[in-house]
Design an enzyme around this catalytic site. Structure first.
Site, PDB file in Angstrom:
ATOM      1  N   ILE A  68      -3.686   4.870   3.202  1.00  0.00           N
ATOM      2  CA  ILE A  68      -3.937   4.993   1.777  1.00  0.00           C
ATOM      3  C   ILE A  68      -4.385   6.423   1.455  1.00  0.00           C
ATOM      4  CG2 ILE A  68      -5.372   4.173  -0.135  1.00  0.00           C
ATOM      5  CD1 ILE A  68      -5.888   1.636   1.575  1.00  0.00           C
ATOM      6  N   CYS A  69      -3.864   6.960   0.344  1.00  0.00           N
ATOM      7  CA  CYS A  69      -4.378   8.208  -0.218  1.00  0.00           C
ATOM      8  C   CYS A  69      -4.369   8.075  -1.735  1.00  0.00           C
ATOM      9  CB  CYS A  69      -3.586   9.420   0.265  1.00  0.00           C
ATOM     10  SG  CYS A  69      -1.918   9.546  -0.403  1.00  0.00           S
ATOM     11  N   ARG A  70      -4.384   9.175  -2.469  1.00  0.00           N
ATOM     12  CA  ARG A  70      -4.420   9.093  -3.931  1.00  0.00           C
ATOM     13  C   ARG A  70      -3.081   8.650  -4.510  1.00  0.00           C
ATOM     14  NH1 ARG A  70      -2.995  12.693  -7.555  1.00  0.00           N
ATOM     15  NH2 ARG A  70      -3.125  14.416  -6.096  1.00  0.00           N
ATOM     16  N   MET A  96      -4.136   5.156  -4.303  1.00  0.00           N
ATOM     17  CA  MET A  96      -5.310   4.650  -5.012  1.00  0.00           C
ATOM     18  C   MET A  96      -5.165   4.768  -6.523  1.00  0.00           C
ATOM     19  SD  MET A  96      -7.190   3.226  -2.832  1.00  0.00           S
ATOM     20  CE  MET A  96      -8.600   2.864  -3.854  1.00  0.00           C
TER      21      MET A  96
END
Length: 117
Positions: A68-70, A96
């Site tokens: 997961i990242c932005r 995210m």
């Protein structure tokens, strides 16, 4: 492996796995410290992409790693790296930002309601 060929998983599926506390997966948030402090999935584990090579040994190889990242770009790079190193890893599509826009929970480093920066 190109990032366009990576296995991916959608935000709602990740949220359901997190809510169910599925013991077979790890939500691995690869954003940097400040991003993490402002808001992350409550059950996520933090390992910034910038420290991945030095800290890869901390990741549980027996579990499926949900990266997961932005927005999904950095986590795609991490997913590719982990797959090359023998992990069962998938990239969370949309990151995210999508997680937050779908109304899934976010918490700060100290447990208060969070936000995505």
């Amino acid at each position: 492996m190109q990032t366009t060929q990576l296995p991916s998983i959608d935000v709602d599926t990740v949220a359901a796995l997190a809510e169910a506390a599925d013991p077979t997966v790890v939500l691995l948030d690869v954003r940097e410290d400040e991003e993490w402090r402002f808001g992350h999935a409550p059950t996520a584990v933090h390992l910034p992409m910038s420290t991945l090579q030095q800290r890869v040994g901390e990741i549980d190889r027996s579990k499926r790693i949900l990266c997961i990242c932005r927005s999904g770009n950095r986590s795609a790079q991490v997913t590719a790296y982990l797959i090359r190193h023998g992990f069962d890893a998938v990239n969370m599509s949309g990151g995210m930002s999508t997680w937050a826009s779908f109304g899934h929970p976010l918490v700060t480093y100290d447990g208060r309601p969070g936000t995505v920066i």
